[in-house]
Design a protein around this motif. Structure first.
Motif, PDB file in Angstrom:
ATOM      1  N   GLU A   1       0.821  -1.199   0.000  1.00 21.93           N
ATOM      2  CA  GLU A   1       0.000   0.000   0.000  1.00 21.93           C
ATOM      3  C   GLU A   1       0.862   1.259   0.000  1.00 21.93           C
ATOM      4  N   LEU A   2       1.976   1.227   0.746  1.00 21.83           N
ATOM      5  CA  LEU A   2       2.890   2.368   0.751  1.00 21.83           C
ATOM      6  C   LEU A   2       3.466   2.610  -0.634  1.00 21.83           C
ATOM      7  N   ASP A   3       3.842   1.540  -1.321  1.00 20.26           N
ATOM      8  CA  ASP A   3       4.356   1.679  -2.687  1.00 20.26           C
ATOM      9  C   ASP A   3       3.267   2.174  -3.627  1.00 20.26           C
ATOM     10  N   ARG A   4       2.064   1.631  -3.462  1.00 19.78           N
ATOM     11  CA  ARG A   4       0.968   1.991  -4.361  1.00 19.78           C
ATOM     12  C   ARG A   4       0.615   3.470  -4.259  1.00 19.78           C
ATOM     13  N   GLN A   5       0.447   3.963  -3.034  1.00 23.32           N
ATOM     14  CA  GLN A   5       0.029   5.349  -2.885  1.00 23.32           C
ATOM     15  C   GLN A   5       1.103   6.320  -3.363  1.00 23.32           C
ATOM     16  N   LEU A   6       2.365   5.927  -3.195  1.00 27.70           N
ATOM     17  CA  LEU A   6       3.449   6.792  -3.667  1.00 27.70           C
ATOM     18  C   LEU A   6       3.503   6.803  -5.193  1.00 27.70           C
ATOM     19  N   ASP A   7       3.406   5.626  -5.823  1.00 30.94           N
ATOM     20  CA  ASP A   7       3.420   5.557  -7.286  1.00 30.94           C
ATOM     21  C   ASP A   7       2.237   6.307  -7.877  1.00 30.94           C
ATOM     22  N   SER A   8       1.092   6.190  -7.214  1.00 32.54           N
ATOM     23  CA  SER A   8      -0.096   6.887  -7.704  1.00 32.54           C
ATOM     24  C   SER A   8       0.111   8.397  -7.696  1.00 32.54           C
ATOM     25  N   LEU A   9       0.687   8.928  -6.626  1.00 32.80           N
ATOM     26  CA  LEU A   9       0.941  10.367  -6.545  1.00 32.80           C
ATOM     27  C   LEU A   9       1.925  10.810  -7.625  1.00 32.80           C
ATOM     28  N   LEU A  10       2.979  10.030  -7.831  1.00 30.90           N
ATOM     29  CA  LEU A  10       3.974  10.399  -8.847  1.00 30.90           C
ATOM     30  C   LEU A  10       3.350  10.420 -10.233  1.00 30.90           C
ATOM     31  N   ASN A  11       2.473   9.484 -10.508  1.00 33.45           N
ATOM     32  CA  ASN A  11       1.823   9.457 -11.818  1.00 33.45           C
ATOM     33  C   ASN A  11       0.898  10.657 -12.005  1.00 33.45           C
ATOM     34  N   ILE A  12       0.230  11.049 -10.933  1.00 30.12           N
ATOM     35  CA  ILE A  12      -0.625  12.244 -11.011  1.00 30.12           C
ATOM     36  C   ILE A  12       0.218  13.479 -11.308  1.00 30.12           C
ATOM     37  N   LEU A  13       1.320  13.605 -10.603  1.00 28.61           N
ATOM     38  CA  LEU A  13       2.186  14.763 -10.827  1.00 28.61           C
ATOM     39  C   LEU A  13       2.746  14.765 -12.236  1.00 28.61           C
ATOM     40  N   ARG A  14       3.147  13.594 -12.681  1.00 26.65           N
ATOM     41  CA  ARG A  14       3.720  13.515 -14.023  1.00 26.65           C
ATOM     42  C   ARG A  14       2.689  13.885 -15.078  1.00 26.65           C
ATOM     43  N   ALA A  15       1.404  13.582 -14.799  1.00 32.38           N
ATOM     44  CA  ALA A  15       0.357  13.869 -15.767  1.00 32.38           C
ATOM     45  C   ALA A  15      -0.087  15.325 -15.725  1.00 32.38           C
ATOM     46  N   GLN A  16      -0.163  15.911 -14.542  1.00 31.12           N
ATOM     47  CA  GLN A  16      -0.780  17.224 -14.427  1.00 31.12           C
ATOM     48  C   GLN A  16       0.203  18.379 -14.494  1.00 31.12           C
ATOM     49  N   VAL A  17       1.478  18.113 -14.285  1.00 33.28           N
ATOM     50  CA  VAL A  17       2.473  19.178 -14.455  1.00 33.28           C
ATOM     51  C   VAL A  17       2.877  19.224 -15.926  1.00 33.28           C
ATOM     52  N   PRO A  18       2.717  20.351 -16.587  1.00 32.93           N
ATOM     53  CA  PRO A  18       3.002  20.430 -18.026  1.00 32.93           C
ATOM     54  C   PRO A  18       4.472  20.152 -18.338  1.00 32.93           C
ATOM     55  N   LYS A  19       4.691  19.529 -19.485  1.00 33.29           N
ATOM     56  CA  LYS A  19       6.059  19.245 -19.934  1.00 33.29           C
ATOM     57  C   LYS A  19       6.611  20.486 -20.639  1.00 33.29           C
ATOM     58  N   LEU A  20       7.019  21.437 -19.838  1.00 36.42           N
ATOM     59  CA  LEU A  20       7.594  22.676 -20.363  1.00 36.42           C
ATOM     60  C   LEU A  20       9.067  22.740 -20.002  1.00 36.42           C
ATOM     61  N   PRO A  21       9.876  23.462 -20.771  1.00 40.35           N
ATOM     62  CA  PRO A  21      11.305  23.577 -20.422  1.00 40.35           C
ATOM     63  C   PRO A  21      11.520  24.117 -19.010  1.00 40.35           C
ATOM     64  N   GLU A  22      10.628  25.020 -18.560  1.00 39.53           N
ATOM     65  CA  GLU A  22      10.773  25.600 -17.220  1.00 39.53           C
ATOM     66  C   GLU A  22      10.563  24.568 -16.116  1.00 39.53           C
ATOM     67  N   ASN A  23       9.878  23.463 -16.451  1.00 41.35           N
ATOM     68  CA  ASN A  23       9.596  22.434 -15.440  1.00 41.35           C
ATOM     69  C   ASN A  23      10.547  21.251 -15.525  1.00 41.35           C
ATOM     70  N   GLN A  24      11.610  21.384 -16.295  1.00 37.75           N
ATOM     71  CA  GLN A  24      12.528  20.262 -16.474  1.00 37.75           C
ATOM     72  C   GLN A  24      13.129  19.805 -15.139  1.00 37.75           C
ATOM     73  N   TYR A  25      13.497  20.761 -14.286  1.00 38.42           N
ATOM     74  CA  TYR A  25      14.100  20.412 -13.002  1.00 38.42           C
ATOM     75  C   TYR A  25      13.118  19.605 -12.152  1.00 38.42           C
ATOM     76  N   PHE A  26      11.836  19.988 -12.187  1.00 39.10           N
ATOM     77  CA  PHE A  26      10.816  19.262 -11.428  1.00 39.10           C
ATOM     78  C   PHE A  26      10.757  17.801 -11.878  1.00 39.10           C
ATOM     79  N   PHE A  27      10.779  17.581 -13.186  1.00 41.63           N
ATOM     80  CA  PHE A  27      10.671  16.214 -13.687  1.00 41.63           C
ATOM     81  C   PHE A  27      11.944  15.410 -13.407  1.00 41.63           C
ATOM     82  N   GLU A  28      13.069  16.096 -13.346  1.00 44.23           N
ATOM     83  CA  GLU A  28      14.302  15.397 -12.970  1.00 44.23           C
ATOM     84  C   GLU A  28      14.194  14.875 -11.536  1.00 44.23           C
ATOM     85  N   LYS A  29      13.670  15.717 -10.649  1.00 50.95           N
ATOM     86  CA  LYS A  29      13.500  15.299  -9.259  1.00 50.95           C
ATOM     87  C   LYS A  29      12.445  14.209  -9.131  1.00 50.95           C
ATOM     88  N   LEU A  30      11.402  14.297  -9.936  1.00 52.80           N
ATOM     89  CA  LEU A  30      10.376  13.247  -9.916  1.00 52.80           C
ATOM     90  C   LEU A  30      10.972  11.918 -10.356  1.00 52.80           C
TER      91      LEU A  30
END
Length: 1021
Positions: A958-987
């Protein structure tokens, strides 16, 4: 005047050292030579010298003077030829200088062909092809013909070198958005083909990852067709890694699909796929994209259907999503009744899901009293434990329901006493309750002098203020003291005796006041200080003061401890003697045979030192203590060496003593000594020798000494007299086998390049030095595989360069300053000195904003701003370097820590981390209010609010599931813009991390980044 003819003659010398010296002088004096063409020709000739060291020196000089050389094309050809020279160092320097001077070349398309040819050529040495491939992003940004770059990168993906193949595949996504509109469809097909047909599995995986990144750049007419192609590729591929990357990209792709209803249906269908990973990713994708669906009723119905799915992960994910969908529904009351009916479902899982959803969505129901009444009636009718649990949960957060439904009468009797009293407080609003409160207050007033400090130290600020004031009231006031002094003869002596007797009687509560003088509340500190001054008009002698100091250092609260000791020493100096006397007593105690006495002296050193009046000789006292036999004294003395060095009257002698201490056996002493050396370079008289000392220490056997010495070289470069030799020393260090020496040597070269830029006479030389500095800072940041270690220099100077040479600097400054601040602040949120660091970052962000106000071409103003930036980093160096060390030591110990600690300790650490994540998410949500990131930030806060576990082994999935679910949400809802490259690197860092505790720690830092991400101007709906 420089002797150009004499230097020219030396270039023909038979002695290699003379030719080498001549090459160096040609670079340093190039701009003052009357015949620059001759100097240029001499350097070109020496760059082909038979001696490798002469060649290397000539290359360095050519790189330095390149902005002013008369024939850049000729110099470029010479650099290309050097990549075939049979010397590893010369080859590497050739590659380095090619990348560095590329932006200054007039015909970039032609010289790009040279670079691409060197990468693709089978005759190129590995160091050459890999060296260029690694630095291609620096070149691609400057290339006007992006279509040619795409073509050459595709060719590189079939290279014989796997490193080149992977690097080329990873760079495709940065070129695709810049492709001409008519060429994008063909490029898309080529990318799909590479994902499906490449013989290299890693290339296929990287190409699949690029699909999600480039999809928003496709022409809108192509996107529906492209969506089908992506789904088809995900279904037919036999490569799990490729399939995973495509499925992870689906949410971000969905945002750009015109027909979202069809796309939703496609994803919903995948939740029933035969493949488990496909079902999992489809469920996560639905959770990520549902806010973009216009039909919320359909979304609710589909998630409700999925709660009956055969796949446990899909069921759990859908159940979690229901509470997030509910607030957006129009007819909430009818849906509430639908959930109530599900609490009687035959399926136990559905019943529990419905009950859990009722608790979460209750705040959004319009008529809460009626809804709660329905719950109570249904619970009584069905005798449902599940519903009773919901009722109890809601009553605990909505106290107004206690009176009406009597929830507290039976179910809360097992609670702790404090909780019962709290609930009674909601009921007890009459005269009886008020009377009891008054009685309690009177009892507290009676007992204040006896033990009020203990009570106050654990209570709120207003209680501690009351304690500070009340304890002071039991002592004589200043007016009474003055009247006693005005009396004469026996009355005066009698008054003094009474005062001293009372002082002894009240000694304990008086010294309790000392602890409150270190309180975090300013009013508490003020009242406590005034009360203590009244309590001790006549302080005991220094030995008694030391006894009390030894008692005070036992206080577990560092803030209380520090404030109390400072107050006592200040009062002693003012009324009884000098703090210098206390320091002398501590030195005597350091030689005592009793271990406890020496330990006490060690604990007081750092507290007494700031109060000592004459500090000029204290440094040498500390050196003696650092070389002594007592471990605690050595450690405490070493910690003070840095601050004491500034007061030493003989800096050269002090420097030599510090050098000696870097070779002692005690690592703590070595640590304190090298930190003092690093910070004291500017004050030492013989800076040439001091530079050599730091260079020698960069190869020390102690890794901490190595790191600190190398890190200090960047700032020291500004003061060293022979900068040419210093530059060469740094170039040697970038090949050091220790990764942190390489990192800090590259950073020091960046600072040295800034010095060159500050001394530039024209804009071309200024820009060249600046770009060179940015390049070195970036290389320094890329030396480490672990990206959790914070990096402040590279992003700052990269953004500053972008602002200064932007077409609209004011707009760029506003955007880039906010981006920088949000990008790096999350790295310091767990630090004790976070407020100071945040202030520093605010200052740096302010400098970025100031850059936008400079007039284009105003070189003096640009140099002044750059100088201010260098000084700001120097002022912050102590905190930033200490923070880096904390990260480095944490990385070293983390793998050793977990096998040693038991399950209980690990669970406790994880629970503390979850608590920190919830707090950070709430804070981020508040910060994002009224901004484009409010929706996603507060959605994350709502999701992590439910994160918890009971047993690590049982709840691991469950700990793995809830964490993976959050990461997938962030990956989907944060736009893939050059300004957000650092965010996606950390993700991506979080996704790649294998250790569970470290994953959660990193996701906590990732959440701090969300308010600063760049969101699109228009909604995706």
């Amino acid at each position: 005047m420089s002797d150009q003819p004499g230097i020219h003659d030396k270039t023909f010398s038979q002695v290699s050292d003379e030719r080498k010296k001549a090459a160096r002088q040609l670079g340093v004096l190039f701009e003052v030579f009357p015949e620059r063409k001759q100097a240029f020709e001499d350097l070109l000739r020496l760059s082909s010298d038979r001696d490798s060291e002469v060649r290397e020196e000539a290359i360095n000089s050519l790189e330095m003077v390149f902005p002013n050389v008369p024939d850049k094309e000729l110099a470029w050809e010479r650099f290309v030829n050097l990549t075939a020279y049979p010397s590893e160092r010369v080859m590497r320097r050739g590659v380095h200088v090619l990348i560095t001077v590329f932006p200054l070349m007039p015909d970039k398309t032609r010289v790009w062909k040279d670079l691409a040819g060197l990468v693709n050529s089978k005759s190129s040495m590995e160091d050459v092809s890999r060296g260029i491939a690694r630095r291609l992003p620096d070149v691609i940004r400057e290339l006007p013909n992006q279509e040619q770059a795409w073509k050459d990168l595709l060719e590189m993906t079939v290279s014989d070198d796997s490193y080149v193949r992977e690097k080329a595949a990873s760079f495709l996504s940065m070129v695709f958005p810049e492709m001409p509109g008519g060429r994008k469809n063909d490029s898309w097909d080529e990318l799909l083909k590479l994902t499906d047909e490449s013989t290299d599995s890693k290339v296929r995986e990287l190409a699949a990852k690029s699909i999600g990144e480039v999809f928003p750049s496709l022409p809108e007419a192509k996107r529906d067709e492209a969506w089908e192609e992506v789904l088809e590729l995900a279904g037919k591929t036999s490569d799990p890694a490729v399939q995973k990357e495509i499925l992870l990209a689906l949410p971000s792709v969905f945002s750009s699909v015109p027909d979202k209803k069809v796309a939703w249906s496609d994803l919903f269908r995948l939740t029933g796929d035969e493949s488990g990973p496909v079902r999992k990713q489809a469920a996560d994708a639905l959770v990520s994209i549902f806010p973009e669906m216009p039909d919320s009723i359909r979304v609710w119905a589909d998630f409700l259907r999925l709660t009956r799915a055969r796949d446990g992960y899909v069921r759990d994910t859908a159940a979690d999503a229901l509470s997030a969908v509910f607030p957006g529904l129009e007819d909430k009351d009818s849906v509430w009744k639908e959930i109530l009916e599900l609490t009687g479902d035959e399926d136990e899982y559905v019943r529990r899901t419905a009950a859990d959803t009722l608790s979460k969505v209750f705040p959004y129901v319009s008529d809460k009293n009626q809804a709660y009444s329905d719950l109570v009636q249904l619970a009584e009718k069905k005798d449902s434990y599940v519903l009773r649990r919901v009722i109890k949960t809601l009553a605990s957060v909505c106290p107004q329901f206690f009176d009406e439904y009597g929830i507290y009468e039976v179910e809360e009797r097992g609670n702790e006493e404090g909780e019962i009293e709290e609930k009674e407080g909601w009921k007890d609003k009459g005269e009886k309750g008020i009377k009891r409160t008054v009685e309690l207050e009177r009892e507290e007033e009676k007992s204040k002098p006896a033990g009020f400090y203990k009570l106050a130290s654990e209570k709120a600020a207003f209680v501690r203020r009351d304690a500070a004031h009340s304890l002071g009231a039991v002592f004589p006031g200043k007016g009474e003291e003055k009247r006693a002094k005005d009396e004469s003869g026996m009355r005066e002596r009698s008054a003094i005796e009474k005062e001293q007797a009372k002082e002894i009687e009240n000694k304990k509560p008086a010294f309790d006041l000392l602890k409150l003088t270190g309180d975090r509340d300013s009013y508490v500190r003020k009242d406590a200080a005034e009360s203590f001054a009244r309590a001790y008009p006549y302080l005991p002698d220094k030995k008694e003061v030391i006894e009390e100091l030894l008692s005070l250092i036992q206080d577990p609260d560092p803030q209380m401890r520090r404030g109390a000791i400072e107050s006592l020493l200040a009062l002693y100096s003012r009324k009884a003697g000098r703090a210098q006397d206390i320091w002398g007593e501590l030195l005597k105690m350091s030689g005592d045979r009793d271990t406890g006495v020496r330990k006490g002296a060690a604990g007081l050193l750092s507290h007494v030192f700031p109060a000592v009046e004459e500090k000029s000789g204290v440094f040498f006292d500390l050196v003696k203590l650092a070389e002594g036999q007592d471990v605690q004294l050595r450690k405490r003395a070493a910690e003070l060496l840095t601050v004491a060095f500034a007061y030493a009257d003989n800096k050269q002698r002090a420097w030599n003593d510090l050098l000696r201490l870097t070779s002692v056996e005690d690592r703590e002493v070595r640590k304190g000594a090298v930190i003092a050396l690093a910070s004291g370079f500017a004050a030492v008289p013989d800076k040439g020798r001091a530079w050599s000392d730091l260079i020698r220490l960069s190869t020390h056997s102690d890794s901490f000494v190595q790191r600190t010495a190398t890190r200090a070289l960047g700032s020291a470069f500004f003061y060293v007299p022979d900068k040419t030799q210093a530059w060469r020393d740094l170039q040697v260090l970038i090949d050091n086998p220790y990764v942190y020496v390489r990192r800090y040597a590259l950073r020091s070269l960046g600072k040295a390049s800034l010095w060159r830029s500050l001394r530039a006479e024209n804009e071309a030389a200024y820009l060249f030095g600046f770009k060179e500095a940015v390049k070195y800072f970036k290389e320094a940041a890329e030396t480490l595989v672990d990206t959790s270690i914070p990096e402040f220099h590279s992003p700052f100077y990269e953004l500053l360069l972008r602002i200064l040479f932007s077409e609209s600097p004011e707009r760029a400054a506003r955007f880039e300053s906010e981006r920088y601040f949000s990008k790096v602040t999350h790295e310091i949120r767990d630090l004790e000195e976070n407020q100071k660091l945040l202030e520093i970052l605010e200052e740096l962000a302010g400098l970025l904003r100031a850059a936008g106000n400079l007039a284009p071409g105003d070189l003096p103003a640009q140099k002044k701003l750059l100088e201010n930036c260098v000084e700001a980093f120097d002022r912050a160096s102590g905190l930033l370097e200490a923070m880096e060390e904390d990260f480095i030591l944490a990385q070293k110990s983390v793998k050793k820590e977990y096998p040693r600690i038991g399950k209980v300790v690990l669970e406790q650490k994880l629970k503390e981390t979850l608590s920190g994540i919830r707090y950070r998410a709430r804070t981020a949500c508040l910060q994002a209010k009224g901004t484009p990131t409010e929706k996603i930030t507060c959605t994350v806060s709502q999701r992590v609010r439910e994160w918890s576990f009971q047993d690590l082994d049982k709840d691991r999935k469950e700990l793995d599931r809830q964490l993976d679910s959050l990461l997938n949400i962030l990956r989907a809802q944060v736009p893939k813009l050059p300004e957000n490259q650092y965010f996606f690197e950390k993700l991506e860092d979080v996704r790649q991390e294998q250790d569970l505790l470290e994953r959660y720690r990193r996701v906590g830092r990732l959440i701090g980044l969300i308010p600063g991400v760049r969101m699109p101007k228009a909604s995706g709906r």
